[in-house]
Design a protein around this motif. Structure first.
Motif, PDB file in Angstrom:
ATOM      1  N   LYS A 134       0.835  -1.216   0.000  1.00 25.23           N
ATOM      2  CA  LYS A 134       0.000   0.000   0.000  1.00 25.23           C
ATOM      3  C   LYS A 134       0.858   1.249   0.000  1.00 25.23           C
ATOM      4  O   LYS A 134       0.606   2.205  -0.726  1.00 25.23           O
ATOM      5  CB  LYS A 134      -0.851   0.065   1.284  1.00 25.23           C
ATOM      6  CG  LYS A 134      -2.062  -0.772   1.290  1.00 25.23           C
ATOM      7  CD  LYS A 134      -2.667  -0.756   2.688  1.00 25.23           C
ATOM      8  CE  LYS A 134      -1.773  -1.487   3.661  1.00 25.23           C
ATOM      9  NZ  LYS A 134      -2.227  -1.458   5.049  1.00 25.23           N
ATOM     10  N   SER A 153      -0.732  11.019   7.804  1.00 31.97           N
ATOM     11  CA  SER A 153      -1.291  10.561   9.078  1.00 31.97           C
ATOM     12  C   SER A 153      -0.434  10.992  10.253  1.00 31.97           C
ATOM     13  O   SER A 153       0.760  11.261  10.094  1.00 31.97           O
ATOM     14  CB  SER A 153      -1.372   9.038   9.085  1.00 31.97           C
ATOM     15  OG  SER A 153      -2.204   8.581   8.057  1.00 31.97           O
ATOM     16  N   ARG A 157       4.399   5.980  16.378  1.00 28.29           N
ATOM     17  CA  ARG A 157       5.643   5.210  16.193  1.00 28.29           C
ATOM     18  C   ARG A 157       6.783   6.154  15.811  1.00 28.29           C
ATOM     19  O   ARG A 157       6.557   7.256  15.322  1.00 28.29           O
ATOM     20  CB  ARG A 157       5.460   4.084  15.184  1.00 28.29           C
ATOM     21  CG  ARG A 157       5.577   4.452  13.731  1.00 28.29           C
ATOM     22  CD  ARG A 157       6.095   3.259  12.918  1.00 28.29           C
ATOM     23  NE  ARG A 157       5.861   3.399  11.482  1.00 28.29           N
ATOM     24  CZ  ARG A 157       6.613   4.146  10.683  1.00 28.29           C
ATOM     25  NH1 ARG A 157       7.585   4.885  11.177  1.00 28.29           N
ATOM     26  NH2 ARG A 157       6.341   4.177   9.390  1.00 28.29           N
ATOM     27  N   ARG A 160      11.227   5.962  10.744  1.00 31.55           N
ATOM     28  CA  ARG A 160      12.240   5.037  10.220  1.00 31.55           C
ATOM     29  C   ARG A 160      13.272   5.880   9.466  1.00 31.55           C
ATOM     30  O   ARG A 160      12.976   7.023   9.100  1.00 31.55           O
ATOM     31  CB  ARG A 160      11.591   4.047   9.240  1.00 31.55           C
ATOM     32  CG  ARG A 160      10.599   3.133   9.900  1.00 31.55           C
ATOM     33  CD  ARG A 160      10.184   1.983   8.968  1.00 31.55           C
ATOM     34  NE  ARG A 160       9.125   1.218   9.586  1.00 31.55           N
ATOM     35  CZ  ARG A 160       7.934   0.990   9.042  1.00 31.55           C
ATOM     36  NH1 ARG A 160       7.651   1.461   7.852  1.00 31.55           N
ATOM     37  NH2 ARG A 160       7.025   0.282   9.673  1.00 31.55           N
ATOM     38  N   TYR A 169       4.728  11.106   7.792  1.00 25.54           N
ATOM     39  CA  TYR A 169       3.808  11.076   8.938  1.00 25.54           C
ATOM     40  C   TYR A 169       4.028  12.347   9.742  1.00 25.54           C
ATOM     41  O   TYR A 169       5.057  13.020   9.597  1.00 25.54           O
ATOM     42  CB  TYR A 169       4.131   9.900   9.875  1.00 25.54           C
ATOM     43  CG  TYR A 169       3.626   8.546   9.410  1.00 25.54           C
ATOM     44  CD1 TYR A 169       2.277   8.204   9.524  1.00 25.54           C
ATOM     45  CD2 TYR A 169       4.511   7.588   8.890  1.00 25.54           C
ATOM     46  CE1 TYR A 169       1.827   6.954   9.120  1.00 25.54           C
ATOM     47  CE2 TYR A 169       4.056   6.342   8.482  1.00 25.54           C
ATOM     48  CZ  TYR A 169       2.702   6.033   8.593  1.00 25.54           C
ATOM     49  OH  TYR A 169       2.256   4.802   8.186  1.00 25.54           O
ATOM     50  N   GLU A 188     -10.393   9.555  11.710  1.00 21.80           N
ATOM     51  CA  GLU A 188     -10.419   8.173  12.194  1.00 21.80           C
ATOM     52  C   GLU A 188      -9.098   7.919  12.875  1.00 21.80           C
ATOM     53  O   GLU A 188      -8.118   8.616  12.614  1.00 21.80           O
ATOM     54  CB  GLU A 188     -10.629   7.175  11.037  1.00 21.80           C
ATOM     55  CG  GLU A 188      -9.560   7.192   9.945  1.00 21.80           C
ATOM     56  CD  GLU A 188      -8.238   6.554  10.329  1.00 21.80           C
ATOM     57  OE1 GLU A 188      -8.248   5.548  11.059  1.00 21.80           O
ATOM     58  OE2 GLU A 188      -7.178   7.061   9.916  1.00 21.80           O
ATOM     59  N   ALA A 190      -6.729   4.435  14.846  1.00 22.62           N
ATOM     60  CA  ALA A 190      -6.720   3.023  15.237  1.00 22.62           C
ATOM     61  C   ALA A 190      -5.343   2.637  15.753  1.00 22.62           C
ATOM     62  O   ALA A 190      -4.341   3.264  15.406  1.00 22.62           O
ATOM     63  CB  ALA A 190      -7.069   2.155  14.023  1.00 22.62           C
ATOM     64  N   VAL A 192      -2.638  -0.031  15.328  1.00 23.75           N
ATOM     65  CA  VAL A 192      -2.350  -0.978  14.247  1.00 23.75           C
ATOM     66  C   VAL A 192      -1.317  -2.002  14.724  1.00 23.75           C
ATOM     67  O   VAL A 192      -0.342  -1.632  15.386  1.00 23.75           O
ATOM     68  CB  VAL A 192      -1.853  -0.223  12.981  1.00 23.75           C
ATOM     69  CG1 VAL A 192      -1.530  -1.197  11.860  1.00 23.75           C
ATOM     70  CG2 VAL A 192      -2.907   0.780  12.526  1.00 23.75           C
ATOM     71  N   TYR A 198      -2.328   5.279  14.967  1.00 21.88           N
ATOM     72  CA  TYR A 198      -2.280   6.014  13.703  1.00 21.88           C
ATOM     73  C   TYR A 198      -3.614   6.723  13.531  1.00 21.88           C
ATOM     74  O   TYR A 198      -4.657   6.170  13.885  1.00 21.88           O
ATOM     75  CB  TYR A 198      -2.104   5.064  12.507  1.00 21.88           C
ATOM     76  CG  TYR A 198      -0.809   4.284  12.485  1.00 21.88           C
ATOM     77  CD1 TYR A 198      -0.645   3.156  13.274  1.00 21.88           C
ATOM     78  CD2 TYR A 198       0.240   4.681  11.660  1.00 21.88           C
ATOM     79  CE1 TYR A 198       0.548   2.435  13.247  1.00 21.88           C
ATOM     80  CE2 TYR A 198       1.435   3.961  11.627  1.00 21.88           C
ATOM     81  CZ  TYR A 198       1.577   2.846  12.423  1.00 21.88           C
ATOM     82  OH  TYR A 198       2.748   2.129  12.394  1.00 21.88           O
ATOM     83  N   GLY A 199      -3.593   7.929  12.979  1.00 19.13           N
ATOM     84  CA  GLY A 199      -4.854   8.621  12.752  1.00 19.13           C
ATOM     85  C   GLY A 199      -4.761   9.600  11.598  1.00 19.13           C
ATOM     86  O   GLY A 199      -3.683  10.067  11.231  1.00 19.13           O
ATOM     87  N   THR A 200      -5.924   9.884  10.995  1.00 16.04           N
ATOM     88  CA  THR A 200      -5.996  10.793   9.842  1.00 16.04           C
ATOM     89  C   THR A 200      -6.441  12.172  10.299  1.00 16.04           C
ATOM     90  O   THR A 200      -7.588  12.317  10.748  1.00 16.04           O
ATOM     91  CB  THR A 200      -7.020  10.259   8.814  1.00 16.04           C
ATOM     92  OG1 THR A 200      -6.670   8.919   8.488  1.00 16.04           O
ATOM     93  CG2 THR A 200      -7.054  11.121   7.576  1.00 16.04           C
ATOM     94  N   GLU A 218      -4.186   6.334   2.821  1.00 15.21           N
ATOM     95  CA  GLU A 218      -3.603   4.980   2.827  1.00 15.21           C
ATOM     96  C   GLU A 218      -3.596   4.554   4.295  1.00 15.21           C
ATOM     97  O   GLU A 218      -2.757   4.999   5.073  1.00 15.21           O
ATOM     98  CB  GLU A 218      -2.191   5.032   2.235  1.00 15.21           C
ATOM     99  CG  GLU A 218      -1.544   3.671   2.126  1.00 15.21           C
ATOM    100  CD  GLU A 218      -0.506   3.429   3.203  1.00 15.21           C
ATOM    101  OE1 GLU A 218      -0.759   2.536   4.048  1.00 15.21           O
ATOM    102  OE2 GLU A 218       0.524   4.112   3.201  1.00 15.21           O
ATOM    103  N   ILE A 219      -4.591   3.778   4.675  1.00  8.16           N
ATOM    104  CA  ILE A 219      -4.780   3.455   6.091  1.00  8.16           C
ATOM    105  C   ILE A 219      -5.132   1.982   6.268  1.00  8.16           C
ATOM    106  O   ILE A 219      -5.291   1.262   5.285  1.00  8.16           O
ATOM    107  CB  ILE A 219      -5.892   4.345   6.720  1.00  8.16           C
ATOM    108  CG1 ILE A 219      -7.206   4.160   5.994  1.00  8.16           C
ATOM    109  CG2 ILE A 219      -5.457   5.802   6.720  1.00  8.16           C
ATOM    110  CD1 ILE A 219      -8.343   4.986   6.573  1.00  8.16           C
ATOM    111  N   ASP A 220      -5.259   1.558   7.526  1.00  6.33           N
ATOM    112  CA  ASP A 220      -5.560   0.141   7.744  1.00  6.33           C
ATOM    113  C   ASP A 220      -7.074  -0.095   7.672  1.00  6.33           C
ATOM    114  O   ASP A 220      -7.861   0.837   7.501  1.00  6.33           O
ATOM    115  CB  ASP A 220      -4.952  -0.350   9.065  1.00  6.33           C
ATOM    116  CG  ASP A 220      -5.878  -0.140  10.237  1.00  6.33           C
ATOM    117  OD1 ASP A 220      -6.563   0.914  10.272  1.00  6.33           O
ATOM    118  OD2 ASP A 220      -5.948  -1.016  11.109  1.00  6.33           O
ATOM    119  N   GLY A 223      -9.443   1.692  10.071  1.00  7.80           N
ATOM    120  CA  GLY A 223      -9.595   3.090   9.659  1.00  7.80           C
ATOM    121  C   GLY A 223     -10.543   3.206   8.477  1.00  7.80           C
ATOM    122  O   GLY A 223     -11.394   4.102   8.429  1.00  7.80           O
TER     123      GLY A 223
END
Ligand code: 5GP
Length: 304
Positions: A134, A153, A157, A160, A169, A188, A190, A192, A198-200, A218-220, A223
């Protein structure tokens, strides 16, 4: 003395035939995994068998096909075969037209396919199982389609290597994430993989939509469901791997998770794949550029 019949089949041909048989068995095993993991729709496999009886799908025995389907055990399989008047020795590619039709009708009732949504939506949600790519497809859209607003989002976390705050992010701590929820700043959110949140962010999306732009999230899966509840006009796109084996390969190849984490993600992927019927569109990610094109074609900006 060598018997004439044996002389007719040279050793090399026999070895090649044995290799082909092994390959075909492997391909059938892989297709059965795709069916049980719902990477392919059973109707598509039946269609492929009808189009080419010599194909992997065509050479699959009907009883094996049935027991590869979710929640079909041996007892149910035998009842279905009897009900549809199909002999257990039949292969999918060898069904008569009446048997084929009967099986198709049964599949449509048992595994209904969602009709693709009419018209184009300006709020597009891209979801799919872990490791399906994704992020890569979204990144491709970001660099090739600046007209599409890709939502950034917020996450708890850590970044990286190479990830930039505000680009990939918004990296926030737990307290800030709690504040955003309390202030209703997230469309939204959630947790993960049972780990990070993670949120929008709501505001940039509303702004982009008000400007008439197309927005891609691009979310889970959790979401995606929340967005659908908040805005039923949103289009939900499910990204699929070309096969279950390929998904496993991608997860292993990525090398970012240890074996326990990989096993957990594969269990999650199985559950996620089972939810694809909730989605409006399915796109197979065999090639990133092609998959990105397909997603963009679903947006109202594609006509430009
Ligand atoms: P990663 O940490 O690998 O960047 O992302 C992990 C998962 O979080 C991915 O499945 C991604 O789709 C999901 N994700 C990213 N942003 C959001 C978001 O804003 N909301 C939700 N619900 N999931 C997200």
């Amino acid at each position: 003395m060598v018997e004439p019949a044996k002389r007719a089949v040279p050793e090399v041909d026999r070895a090649a035939a044995a290799r082909r048989a092994v390959e075909r068995r492997r391909a059938r095993a892989s297709l059965k995994r795709d069916l049980s993991m719902r990477v392919v729709a059973p109707q598509d496999v039946l269609d492929a068998a009808l189009a080419d009886a010599e194909s992997t799908a065509g050479s699959l025995r009907v009883p094996d096909f049935l027991t590869s389907l979710p929640a079909i055990g041996i007892g149910k399989r035998d009842r279905i075969l009897a009900e549809l008047h199909i002999s257990p020795v039949k292969r999918l590619g060898g069904l008569g037209s009446r048997q084929h039709q009967a099986l198709r009708t049964w599949l449509d009732a048992r595994f209904p396919l969602t009709a693709p949504r009419e018209g184009r939506s300006r709020l597009l949600v891209l979801a799919g199982p872990t490791a399906v790519g994704k992020g890569t497809v979204a990144a491709h859209i970001r660099s090739h389609h600046p007209e599409i607003h890709l939502s950034v989002s917020a996450t708890t976390r850590a970044p990286r290597p190479g990830e930039q705050d505000g680009v990939h992010y918004f990296f926030v701590d737990d307290a800030e994430f709690d504040r955003m929820i309390a202030a209703d700043e997230l469309l939204e959110h959630a947790t993960v993989h049972n780990k990070y949140r993670y949120g929008t962010p709501r505001r940039p999306i509303e702004r982009a939509l008000a400007e008439g732009r197309t927005v891609l999230l691009e979310i889970d899966l959790q979401g995606a469901r929340q967005v659908r509840a908040a805005d039923p006009s949103a289009s939900l796109v499910f990204l699929l791997p070309p096969s279950w084996d390929e998904l496993v390969q991608r997860l292993v190849g990525r090398g970012t998770e240890d074996s326990e984490e990989r096993a957990r993600r594969l269990r999650t992927a199985k559950v996620e794949l089972a939810s694809q019927s909730e989605f409006d569109h399915r796109v197979v990610n065999a090639d990133v550029a092609a998959a990105a094109r397909e997603v963009v074609d679903l947006t109202s900006d594609s006509a430009r």
